[in-house]
Scaffold this motif. Structure first.
Motif, PDB file in Angstrom:
ATOM      1  N   TYR A 139      -7.692  14.690  -3.973  1.00  0.00           N
ATOM      2  CA  TYR A 139      -8.666  13.647  -4.275  1.00  0.00           C
ATOM      3  C   TYR A 139      -8.105  12.303  -3.837  1.00  0.00           C
ATOM      4  O   TYR A 139      -6.929  12.015  -4.029  1.00  0.00           O
ATOM      5  CB  TYR A 139      -8.966  13.615  -5.779  1.00  0.00           C
ATOM      6  CG  TYR A 139      -9.811  12.436  -6.222  1.00  0.00           C
ATOM      7  CD1 TYR A 139     -11.189  12.475  -6.112  1.00  0.00           C
ATOM      8  CD2 TYR A 139      -9.220  11.281  -6.737  1.00  0.00           C
ATOM      9  CE1 TYR A 139     -11.974  11.396  -6.505  1.00  0.00           C
ATOM     10  CE2 TYR A 139      -9.994  10.200  -7.141  1.00  0.00           C
ATOM     11  CZ  TYR A 139     -11.379  10.264  -7.021  1.00  0.00           C
ATOM     12  OH  TYR A 139     -12.131   9.189  -7.407  1.00  0.00           O
ATOM     13  N   ILE A 140      -8.969  11.482  -3.222  1.00  0.00           N
ATOM     14  CA  ILE A 140      -8.626  10.089  -2.919  1.00  0.00           C
ATOM     15  C   ILE A 140      -9.795   9.234  -3.382  1.00  0.00           C
ATOM     16  O   ILE A 140     -10.947   9.453  -2.973  1.00  0.00           O
ATOM     17  CB  ILE A 140      -8.370   9.858  -1.415  1.00  0.00           C
ATOM     18  CG1 ILE A 140      -7.214  10.723  -0.918  1.00  0.00           C
ATOM     19  CG2 ILE A 140      -8.062   8.378  -1.151  1.00  0.00           C
ATOM     20  CD1 ILE A 140      -6.942  10.601   0.569  1.00  0.00           C
ATOM     21  N   GLY A 141      -9.519   8.259  -4.231  1.00  0.00           N
ATOM     22  CA  GLY A 141     -10.564   7.383  -4.740  1.00  0.00           C
ATOM     23  C   GLY A 141     -10.964   6.324  -3.730  1.00  0.00           C
ATOM     24  O   GLY A 141     -10.382   6.227  -2.641  1.00  0.00           O
ATOM     25  N   PRO A 142     -11.958   5.507  -4.074  1.00  0.00           N
ATOM     26  CA  PRO A 142     -12.380   4.431  -3.184  1.00  0.00           C
ATOM     27  C   PRO A 142     -11.221   3.486  -2.883  1.00  0.00           C
ATOM     28  O   PRO A 142     -10.350   3.273  -3.727  1.00  0.00           O
ATOM     29  CB  PRO A 142     -13.474   3.723  -3.983  1.00  0.00           C
ATOM     30  CG  PRO A 142     -13.946   4.733  -4.975  1.00  0.00           C
ATOM     31  CD  PRO A 142     -12.748   5.566  -5.319  1.00  0.00           C
ATOM     32  N   GLY A 143     -11.218   2.936  -1.671  1.00  0.00           N
ATOM     33  CA  GLY A 143     -10.170   2.000  -1.310  1.00  0.00           C
ATOM     34  C   GLY A 143      -9.715   2.170   0.125  1.00  0.00           C
ATOM     35  O   GLY A 143     -10.266   2.982   0.876  1.00  0.00           O
ATOM     36  N   PRO A 144      -8.696   1.435   0.517  1.00  0.00           N
ATOM     37  CA  PRO A 144      -8.276   1.405   1.926  1.00  0.00           C
ATOM     38  C   PRO A 144      -7.694   2.705   2.453  1.00  0.00           C
ATOM     39  O   PRO A 144      -7.598   2.884   3.662  1.00  0.00           O
ATOM     40  CB  PRO A 144      -7.227   0.284   1.951  1.00  0.00           C
ATOM     41  CG  PRO A 144      -6.751   0.165   0.535  1.00  0.00           C
ATOM     42  CD  PRO A 144      -7.929   0.491  -0.314  1.00  0.00           C
TER      43      PRO A 144
END
Length: 203
Positions: A139-144
């Motif tokens: 999982y990778i959340g919102p962001g750069p």
């Protein structure tokens, strides 16, 4: 600013960046792997690819591809690596360069539609992605670090999206696991015009 001051600021920025990389947590290093150059095709002669892309990067009419422009229409031309958009009243036409799937096996063509719009999307690799890349995070959340960039248009096909990317090297190249990528400023614009129900054709 003097040359000495410029050198100092450059060196300070380099050292700060290096320190940040050394101190980066494991998740950040894993997300870097997701967005690394290894996920983008390499070309022996990039100029050949650029010439080919430019020669086929041309404006098109919607009529050969759609019966109408109800709810707007998006045409994804995988071969020329371009996304075309027509508004419902045909007053707006946009043409964007895009990234495309890495291989033919990952490529899907046909008719679908936008079923969901998300600003600041999160990302989870599909089971097949994790099988190919077990080192990737789940999982990778919102962001750069997010591979979907700033906005995503979810299609009726499971796992398929038109989305942004923070890695501008990917645009104009084979670099995705099936999705279509745009520069963040372009997906932001397309996101503002497309709606749930906008028809999409991948050719």
């Amino acid at each position: 600013m003097s040359n000495d001051g410029l050198k100092f600021n450059t060196r300070r920025g380099f050292l700060a960046g290096s320190a940040a990389m050394i101190a980066a947590p494991a998740l950040a290093q894993e997300t870097a792997a997701v967005n690394s150059a290894s996920t983008t095709e390499s070309e022996r002669d990039l100029s050949e690819v650029v010439r080919r892309n430019i020669s086929s990067f041309r404006t098109l009419d919607w009529q050969p591809y759609f019966n109408n422009t109800r709810n707007g229409a998006i045409l994804v031309d995988i071969d020329s690596r371009a996304v075309h958009y027509w508004s419902e009243d045909e007053s707006i036409y946009k043409l964007y360069p895009s990234s495309v799937p890495l291989t033919q096996e990952l490529t899907r063509r046909g008719r679908t539609e936008v079923i969901r719009k998300v600003e600041g999307p999160s990302w989870r690799p599909t089971p097949s992605m994790l099988e190919r890349n077990p080192e990737w995070p789940e999982y990778i959340g919102p962001g750069p670090d997010n591979p979907l960039g700033t906005h995503a248009l979810y299609l009726s096909w499971t796992y398929y999206r038109i989305h942004g990317t923070h890695d501008t090297r990917k645009i104009g190249r084979r670099s995705s696991n099936g999705c279509i990528g745009l520069y963040n400023e372009h997906i932001s614009e397309l996101f503002s015009m497309a709606k749930v129900g906008t028809q999409v054709l991948l050719i």
